[in-house]
Each structure stands twice: as structure tokens, then as C-alpha cells.
Design a protein around this motif. Structure first.
Motif, PDB file in Angstrom:
ATOM      1  N   ASP A 234       9.188   1.903   8.812  1.00 26.59           N
ATOM      2  CA  ASP A 234      10.135   1.467   7.788  1.00 26.59           C
ATOM      3  C   ASP A 234       9.740   0.092   7.255  1.00 26.59           C
ATOM      4  N   PHE A 235       9.416  -0.814   8.168  1.00 29.36           N
ATOM      5  CA  PHE A 235       9.096  -2.187   7.783  1.00 29.36           C
ATOM      6  C   PHE A 235       7.832  -2.246   6.932  1.00 29.36           C
ATOM      7  N   TRP A 236       6.756  -1.619   7.408  1.00 26.99           N
ATOM      8  CA  TRP A 236       5.495  -1.661   6.658  1.00 26.99           C
ATOM      9  C   TRP A 236       5.627  -0.967   5.305  1.00 26.99           C
ATOM     10  N   CYS A 237       6.290   0.171   5.274  1.00 25.36           N
ATOM     11  CA  CYS A 237       6.437   0.892   4.001  1.00 25.36           C
ATOM     12  C   CYS A 237       7.312   0.117   3.023  1.00 25.36           C
ATOM     13  N   THR A 238       8.287  -0.609   3.561  1.00 21.23           N
ATOM     14  CA  THR A 238       9.113  -1.458   2.707  1.00 21.23           C
ATOM     15  C   THR A 238       8.272  -2.568   2.086  1.00 21.23           C
ATOM     16  N   LEU A 239       7.438  -3.208   2.897  1.00 17.52           N
ATOM     17  CA  LEU A 239       6.576  -4.268   2.366  1.00 17.52           C
ATOM     18  C   LEU A 239       5.620  -3.716   1.312  1.00 17.52           C
ATOM     19  N   ARG A 240       5.101  -2.526   1.549  1.00 11.81           N
ATOM     20  CA  ARG A 240       4.178  -1.930   0.568  1.00 11.81           C
ATOM     21  C   ARG A 240       4.918  -1.577  -0.728  1.00 11.81           C
ATOM     22  N   ALA A 241       6.143  -1.083  -0.607  1.00 11.71           N
ATOM     23  CA  ALA A 241       6.916  -0.749  -1.798  1.00 11.71           C
ATOM     24  C   ALA A 241       7.210  -1.997  -2.617  1.00 11.71           C
ATOM     25  N   ARG A 242       7.447  -3.116  -1.936  1.00  9.88           N
ATOM     26  CA  ARG A 242       7.782  -4.353  -2.625  1.00  9.88           C
ATOM     27  C   ARG A 242       6.553  -5.056  -3.203  1.00  9.88           C
ATOM     28  N   SER A 243       5.411  -4.908  -2.533  1.00  9.76           N
ATOM     29  CA  SER A 243       4.218  -5.636  -2.957  1.00  9.76           C
ATOM     30  C   SER A 243       3.202  -4.763  -3.679  1.00  9.76           C
ATOM     31  N   ASP A 244       3.383  -3.441  -3.597  1.00 11.21           N
ATOM     32  CA  ASP A 244       2.456  -2.499  -4.219  1.00 11.21           C
ATOM     33  C   ASP A 244       1.041  -2.667  -3.673  1.00 11.21           C
ATOM     34  N   VAL A 245       0.943  -2.920  -2.369  1.00  7.58           N
ATOM     35  CA  VAL A 245      -0.343  -3.160  -1.718  1.00  7.58           C
ATOM     36  C   VAL A 245      -0.925  -1.856  -1.195  1.00  7.58           C
ATOM     37  N   ASP A 246      -2.232  -1.660  -1.397  1.00  3.25           N
ATOM     38  CA  ASP A 246      -2.970  -0.554  -0.808  1.00  3.25           C
ATOM     39  C   ASP A 246      -3.973  -1.108   0.197  1.00  3.25           C
ATOM     40  N   GLY A 247      -4.440  -0.224   1.096  1.00  2.00           N
ATOM     41  CA  GLY A 247      -5.407  -0.656   2.097  1.00  2.00           C
ATOM     42  C   GLY A 247      -4.725  -1.192   3.332  1.00  2.00           C
ATOM     43  N   TRP A 248      -5.509  -1.430   4.386  1.00  2.00           N
ATOM     44  CA  TRP A 248      -4.910  -1.915   5.620  1.00  2.00           C
ATOM     45  C   TRP A 248      -5.722  -3.021   6.289  1.00  2.00           C
ATOM     46  N   GLY A 249      -6.599  -3.671   5.522  1.00  2.00           N
ATOM     47  CA  GLY A 249      -7.336  -4.813   6.045  1.00  2.00           C
ATOM     48  C   GLY A 249      -6.480  -6.062   6.120  1.00  2.00           C
ATOM     49  N   TRP A 250      -7.113  -7.166   6.574  1.00  2.00           N
ATOM     50  CA  TRP A 250      -6.389  -8.414   6.781  1.00  2.00           C
ATOM     51  C   TRP A 250      -5.779  -8.938   5.488  1.00  2.00           C
ATOM     52  N   SER A 251      -6.554  -8.890   4.395  1.00  2.00           N
ATOM     53  CA  SER A 251      -6.047  -9.398   3.116  1.00  2.00           C
ATOM     54  C   SER A 251      -4.859  -8.569   2.624  1.00  2.00           C
ATOM     55  N   ALA A 252      -4.928  -7.254   2.840  1.00  2.00           N
ATOM     56  CA  ALA A 252      -3.808  -6.393   2.451  1.00  2.00           C
ATOM     57  C   ALA A 252      -2.567  -6.726   3.257  1.00  2.00           C
ATOM     58  N   LEU A 253      -2.756  -7.026   4.547  1.00  2.00           N
ATOM     59  CA  LEU A 253      -1.620  -7.377   5.405  1.00  2.00           C
ATOM     60  C   LEU A 253      -0.982  -8.675   4.939  1.00  2.00           C
ATOM     61  N   MET A 254      -1.805  -9.662   4.621  1.00  3.89           N
ATOM     62  CA  MET A 254      -1.278 -10.957   4.174  1.00  3.89           C
ATOM     63  C   MET A 254      -0.526 -10.808   2.849  1.00  3.89           C
ATOM     64  N   GLU A 255      -1.063  -9.995   1.958  1.00  7.30           N
ATOM     65  CA  GLU A 255      -0.404  -9.796   0.672  1.00  7.30           C
ATOM     66  C   GLU A 255       0.932  -9.065   0.865  1.00  7.30           C
ATOM     67  N   ALA A 256       0.942  -8.084   1.769  1.00  5.87           N
ATOM     68  CA  ALA A 256       2.183  -7.359   2.042  1.00  5.87           C
ATOM     69  C   ALA A 256       3.234  -8.279   2.645  1.00  5.87           C
ATOM     70  N   LEU A 257       2.817  -9.131   3.575  1.00  7.88           N
ATOM     71  CA  LEU A 257       3.763 -10.034   4.227  1.00  7.88           C
ATOM     72  C   LEU A 257       4.343 -11.049   3.251  1.00  7.88           C
ATOM     73  N   SER A 258       3.633 -11.301   2.189  1.00  6.13           N
ATOM     74  CA  SER A 258       4.167 -12.237   1.185  1.00  6.13           C
ATOM     75  C   SER A 258       5.440 -11.686   0.546  1.00  6.13           C
ATOM     76  N   ALA A 259       5.646 -10.367   0.641  1.00  5.59           N
ATOM     77  CA  ALA A 259       6.850  -9.756   0.078  1.00  5.59           C
ATOM     78  C   ALA A 259       8.098 -10.102   0.878  1.00  5.59           C
ATOM     79  N   LEU A 260       7.910 -10.681   2.070  1.00  8.63           N
ATOM     80  CA  LEU A 260       9.076 -11.089   2.871  1.00  8.63           C
ATOM     81  C   LEU A 260       9.911 -12.140   2.156  1.00  8.63           C
ATOM     82  N   GLY A 261       9.268 -12.893   1.316  1.00  6.62           N
ATOM     83  CA  GLY A 261      10.001 -13.929   0.604  1.00  6.62           C
ATOM     84  C   GLY A 261      10.594 -13.462  -0.717  1.00  6.62           C
ATOM     85  N   GLY A 262      10.364 -12.174  -1.043  1.00  2.00           N
ATOM     86  CA  GLY A 262      10.833 -11.675  -2.333  1.00  2.00           C
ATOM     87  C   GLY A 262      12.140 -10.935  -2.240  1.00  2.00           C
TER      88      GLY A 262
END
Length: 262
Positions: A234-262
Motif C-alpha cells: 500500500d505504501f509503495w504503491c501510494t508513493l508511486r501513484a503520487r510521484s508517477d515513478v517507474d523503476g526500482w533503483g535507488w534514484s527511483a526510491l528517492m524520487e518516490a520518497l519525495s512524495a511524502l512531503g506532497g
């Protein structure tokens, strides 16, 4: 003929007197709980009979809350009261004590990081993003998300205690280690509508979780083991829905986590 029925009645009463009351109540009540939850605790019951009293923008969330909450009450609160109050069992005998908390903590510490990584990778799939969270409103409203997940955790307490607490610890005094296999049967049957590989794995998973709770002398370890998979998805899919991030590398994770502030 009268003598025949009298003899049969005596046989029945003798057989009943040999039954362990607690084991009989636990196994029978567990079946009632499942049926009651599916019929009274369903979201459709809430939407048909209770939803009109709630703000329309919150009704879908509270329908999930009804499903989760009734599971927590029927699967955790009611069975625990039966063992603790009706049969006078201690917290340890009810399966809610700390038990071997060092072993449980060690297993959780090894397991949860693996689940976090695995679910992050799985969340990159469109099939998972389309399914989680089941309440889609939670993906775009953090208030909804937190309430939904808190209720979801209560659901898992009810799901796990019913089998790994109530049935396992409520019958192990009579069935011994066979109670591990007894609690795994209805657990697997309730996965019958899942894809068949998942349904088959539920047999192994049910036995393994039962054995783990028996070894730890507490049902608590089963909650994070089982719930973490769904809640992290639920958490990861929520971050992806908010950030529209694809992939699962480190940069993708950091970009997804940036959605926590949105």
C-alpha cells in the motif's frame, strides 16, 4: 424401539461428557466468527444500511473501516474475552503474552527488511499499482491513508488472532502440536478464491505461522509477518501513484520518497 433410542441417547451423553468444553467452544465459535464477519461485516452491509449517516466524501473509507473493524472485534476482541473471561485463561495461555520476545524480535528484524525490498520491487508492476491500496482514495490523501492503514492493522490483529491465537492456543492443551495443523486448515480454505499458487502456498504459510507462534509462545509475531506485506505494498504503491515513478533503483526510491512531503 424405545429401548434402542434410550441406548443411543446414553451413548450420546457419554460421548458428550468426554468432550473438552473449551476445545469444543473454540472450534465452533471460530466457524461462527467467519460466517458472521462475511455476512454482517461486509462493506455492502455498511453501504446499504449505515452509509447515509456519514459525509459522502468519507463513506468509502468508512466502508473499509467497517470491514476491518468488524474483523478486529470478531477475530480478536470477542475470542480473547471468551478465553480470558469465560474460561479464565491467563494472557500467556491466551497467546497474547510477550512469550519468547527475543526470538520474535530477531525474526522480525530479519524478515521485515526483506519484505520492504521485495514489496518495493513488486510495486513497480502495473498490476500491483492497480490493486493497492484497495481503497484508492488513500493513495491521494494522507489523512485517509493513515486512518485506512490503522484500521487495516486492526483487521490483521483479528485475522491472525482468530487462527494463530484463539484456535491454536485455545486447543493446544487438548490437541498438542496437532493444533498447528488444525488452525492451518480453515486459514487455507479462506484462500480458495485466490490464484491457485497463492492458495497452495497458504497451506504451507498457515502451518509455518502456526509453528512460529507456538515456538514464540505468542501470536503477536504473526501480525507483522503477515500484515507487513500488504501494508508496505500500500505504501509503495501510494508513493508511486503520487510521484508517477517507474523503476526500482535507488534514484527511483528517492524520487518516490519525495512524495511524502506532497
Amino acid at each position: 424401539m424405545v429401548t434402542f433410542f434410550q441406548d443411543e441417547w446414553r451413548r450420546v451423553t457419554r460421548a458428550v461428557r468426554t468432550l473438552d468444553v473449551q476445545t469444543m467452544v473454540v472450534l465452533t465459535l471460530a466457524a461462527f466468527v467467519v460466517i458472521l464477519h462475511f455476512n454482517v461485516g461486509s462493506r455492502s452491509v455498511f453501504l446499504r444500511h449505515l452509509a447515509d449517516g456519514f459525509d459522502p466524501s468519507w463513506r468509502t473509507l468508512w466502508s473499509w473501516g467497517w470491514w476491518f473493524g468488524t474483523k478486529g472485534i470478531l477475530g480478536f476482541v470477542v475470542p480473547l474475552l471468551v478465553l480470558y473471561v469465560v474460561f479464565g485463561r491467563s494472557a500467556r495461555e491466551c497467546g497474547i503474552g510477550l512469550g519468547n520476545w527475543r526470538l520474535a524480535t530477531g525474526i522480525a528484524a530479519l524478515y521485515l527488511p526483506l519484505v520492504a525490498v521485495g514489496t518495493w520491487i513488486l510495486s513497480d508492476g502495473s498490476a500491483f499499482q492497480g490493486q493497492y491500496p484497495h481503497f484508492r482514495g488513500a493513495a491521494f490523501n494522507w489523512q485517509f491513508f493513515l486512518i485506512y492503514e490503522a484500521l487495516f492493522l486492526f483487521y490483521w490483529m483479528g485475522w491472525e488472532y482468530l487462527w494463530r491465537g484463539f484456535v491454536l492456543f485455545g486447543t493446544i492443551h487438548k490437541l498438542g502440536l496437532y493444533a498447528i495443523f488444525v488452525q492451518a486448515v480453515p486459514f487455507a480454505v479462506l484462500h480458495v478464491d485466490k490464484p491457485w499458487p497463492e492458495a497452495m502456498l497458504s497451506i504451507v504459510g498457515g502451518i509455518a505461522l502456526g509453528a512460529l507462534c507456538w515456538r514464540c509462545r505468542s501470536f503477536w509475531i504473526a501480525v507483522p509477518i503477515h500484515a507487513a506485506q500488504m501494508m508496505l505494498l500500500d505504501f509503495w504503491c501510494t508513493l508511486r501513484a503520487r510521484s508517477d515513478v517507474d523503476g526500482w533503483g535507488w534514484s527511483a526510491l528517492m524520487e518516490a520518497l519525495s512524495a511524502l512531503g506532497g
